[in-house]
Design a protein around this motif. Structure first.
Motif, short mmCIF file in Angstrom:
data_model
loop_
_atom_site.label_atom_id
_atom_site.label_comp_id
_atom_site.label_asym_id
_atom_site.label_seq_id
_atom_site.Cartn_x
_atom_site.Cartn_y
_atom_site.Cartn_z
N HIS A 152 -4.57 0.26 -2.65
CA HIS A 152 -3.20 0.09 -2.20
C HIS A 152 -2.99 -1.33 -1.68
O HIS A 152 -3.88 -1.92 -1.10
CB HIS A 152 -2.87 1.11 -1.12
CG HIS A 152 -3.18 2.50 -1.54
ND1 HIS A 152 -2.53 3.15 -2.56
CD2 HIS A 152 -4.10 3.39 -1.10
CE1 HIS A 152 -3.02 4.35 -2.73
NE2 HIS A 152 -3.98 4.52 -1.85
N ASP A 153 -1.77 -1.84 -1.91
CA ASP A 153 -1.49 -3.22 -1.49
C ASP A 153 -0.24 -3.36 -0.63
O ASP A 153 0.15 -4.47 -0.29
CB ASP A 153 -1.43 -4.15 -2.70
CG ASP A 153 -0.49 -3.66 -3.80
OD1 ASP A 153 0.22 -2.65 -3.58
OD2 ASP A 153 -0.48 -4.26 -4.87
N LEU A 154 0.40 -2.24 -0.27
CA LEU A 154 1.56 -2.28 0.61
C LEU A 154 1.72 -0.91 1.25
O LEU A 154 1.54 0.11 0.58
CB LEU A 154 2.85 -2.61 -0.18
CG LEU A 154 4.14 -2.65 0.64
CD1 LEU A 154 4.15 -3.86 1.57
CD2 LEU A 154 5.36 -2.67 -0.27
N LEU A 155 2.07 -0.89 2.52
CA LEU A 155 2.32 0.35 3.25
C LEU A 155 3.77 0.35 3.71
O LEU A 155 4.23 -0.63 4.29
CB LEU A 155 1.38 0.45 4.45
CG LEU A 155 1.58 1.61 5.41
CD1 LEU A 155 1.34 2.95 4.71
CD2 LEU A 155 0.67 1.48 6.61
N VAL A 156 4.49 1.45 3.43
CA VAL A 156 5.87 1.60 3.89
C VAL A 156 5.89 2.78 4.86
O VAL A 156 5.47 3.88 4.51
CB VAL A 156 6.84 1.87 2.72
CG1 VAL A 156 8.27 2.00 3.23
CG2 VAL A 156 6.73 0.77 1.67
N ARG B 130 7.52 -2.44 -10.89
CA ARG B 130 6.96 -1.52 -11.89
C ARG B 130 5.58 -1.03 -11.46
O ARG B 130 4.61 -1.08 -12.21
CB ARG B 130 6.90 -2.17 -13.26
CG ARG B 130 8.26 -2.50 -13.78
CD ARG B 130 8.21 -3.10 -15.13
NE ARG B 130 9.57 -3.46 -15.53
CZ ARG B 130 9.87 -3.91 -16.71
NH1 ARG B 130 8.94 -4.07 -17.61
NH2 ARG B 130 11.11 -4.20 -16.99
N ALA B 131 5.54 -0.59 -10.25
CA ALA B 131 4.29 -0.17 -9.61
C ALA B 131 4.15 1.35 -9.67
O ALA B 131 5.02 2.05 -10.18
CB ALA B 131 4.28 -0.64 -8.16
N CYS B 132 3.06 1.83 -9.12
CA CYS B 132 2.82 3.27 -8.99
C CYS B 132 2.83 3.61 -7.51
O CYS B 132 1.98 3.14 -6.75
CB CYS B 132 1.48 3.66 -9.62
SG CYS B 132 1.11 5.42 -9.46
N LEU B 133 3.79 4.41 -7.08
CA LEU B 133 3.97 4.76 -5.68
C LEU B 133 3.10 5.96 -5.31
O LEU B 133 3.09 6.96 -6.02
CB LEU B 133 5.44 5.09 -5.42
CG LEU B 133 5.81 5.60 -4.03
CD1 LEU B 133 5.52 4.54 -2.97
CD2 LEU B 133 7.28 6.00 -4.01
N THR B 134 2.39 5.84 -4.22
CA THR B 134 1.66 6.98 -3.66
C THR B 134 2.44 7.44 -2.43
O THR B 134 2.71 6.65 -1.53
CB THR B 134 0.23 6.59 -3.24
OG1 THR B 134 -0.48 6.14 -4.39
CG2 THR B 134 -0.50 7.79 -2.63
N ILE B 135 2.81 8.72 -2.42
CA ILE B 135 3.50 9.28 -1.27
C ILE B 135 2.53 10.20 -0.55
O ILE B 135 2.00 11.14 -1.13
CB ILE B 135 4.76 10.07 -1.70
CG1 ILE B 135 5.72 9.17 -2.47
CG2 ILE B 135 5.45 10.66 -0.47
CD1 ILE B 135 6.94 9.88 -3.01
N MET B 136 2.31 9.90 0.72
CA MET B 136 1.39 10.69 1.54
C MET B 136 2.16 11.51 2.56
O MET B 136 3.09 11.00 3.18
CB MET B 136 0.41 9.79 2.29
CG MET B 136 -0.53 9.05 1.43
SD MET B 136 -1.62 8.03 2.47
CE MET B 136 -2.60 7.26 1.21
N ILE C 26 10.94 3.30 -3.04
CA ILE C 26 11.40 3.46 -4.43
C ILE C 26 11.88 2.12 -4.97
O ILE C 26 11.53 1.74 -6.10
CB ILE C 26 12.51 4.53 -4.51
CG1 ILE C 26 11.92 5.92 -4.25
CG2 ILE C 26 13.20 4.49 -5.88
CD1 ILE C 26 12.97 7.00 -4.04
N SER C 27 12.65 1.38 -4.18
CA SER C 27 13.16 0.07 -4.62
C SER C 27 12.02 -0.90 -4.93
O SER C 27 12.03 -1.58 -5.95
CB SER C 27 14.06 -0.53 -3.56
OG SER C 27 15.21 0.25 -3.39
N VAL C 28 11.04 -0.95 -4.04
CA VAL C 28 9.90 -1.84 -4.25
C VAL C 28 9.12 -1.41 -5.49
O VAL C 28 8.73 -2.24 -6.32
CB VAL C 28 8.97 -1.83 -3.00
CG1 VAL C 28 7.64 -2.49 -3.29
CG2 VAL C 28 9.67 -2.51 -1.82
#
Length: 145
Positions: A107-111, A30-36, A23-25
């Motif tokens: 996608h450009d980052l994985l958390v 101002r990105a769009c987060l994908t939650i899998m 969420i912080s990132v």
């Protein structure tokens, strides 16, 4: 600049911390987060002869539970977070499913939750995924003590 981060949703303290980091990132960029939410739907040993119908029902229930979990998480997010949700439910190990989704998307980052000290079978855990990810990875551990 991060545009499309992905969070692999897990339970527990590390999973909550990973969600907070994602969420912080997302807000900072101002990105769009994908939650899998990933279901390991590879057939268990007990689904051999005669167990197929029970296993299929268990898969359907797990998919519905995953959708409900994602909806609950989505509804609790701050209003300024753009979010997409996705239940992965292929007949493969969880890590393999996430890797395939990463390669398909922009996608450009994985958390993810930090890998366990114990190794698992190929494609099973976050350690395997971290080593094979085509994008940078941020990992989060549960607080000690």
């Amino acid at each position: 600049m991060i545009r499309q981060p992905v969070l692999v949703l897990t339970s527990g303290d590390a999973g909550r911390r990973a969600l907070e980091l994602a969420i912080s990132v997302t807000q900072a960029h101002r990105a769009c987060l994908t939650i899998m939410h990933v279901l390991d739907t590879s057939p268990p040993w007990w689904a051999g002869t005669g167990g197929g119908a029970d296993f299929a029902q268990a898969q359907r229930e797990a998919h519905r539970d995953g959708e409900r979990l994602l909806a609950a998480v989505r509804d609790e997010l701050p209003g300024d977070v753009l979010v997409r949700t996705c239940v992965l439910h292929g007949a493969e190990r969880a890590g393999v499913q996430v890797l395939r989704a990463l390669k398909r998307g922009d996608h450009d980052l994985l958390v993810v939750e930090a890998p366990s000290a114990w190794t698992g079978p190929a494609g099973h855990g976050s350690g395997w995924l971290v080593r094979h990810s085509p994008v940078p990875v941020l990992t989060v551990r549960a607080p000690c003590g």
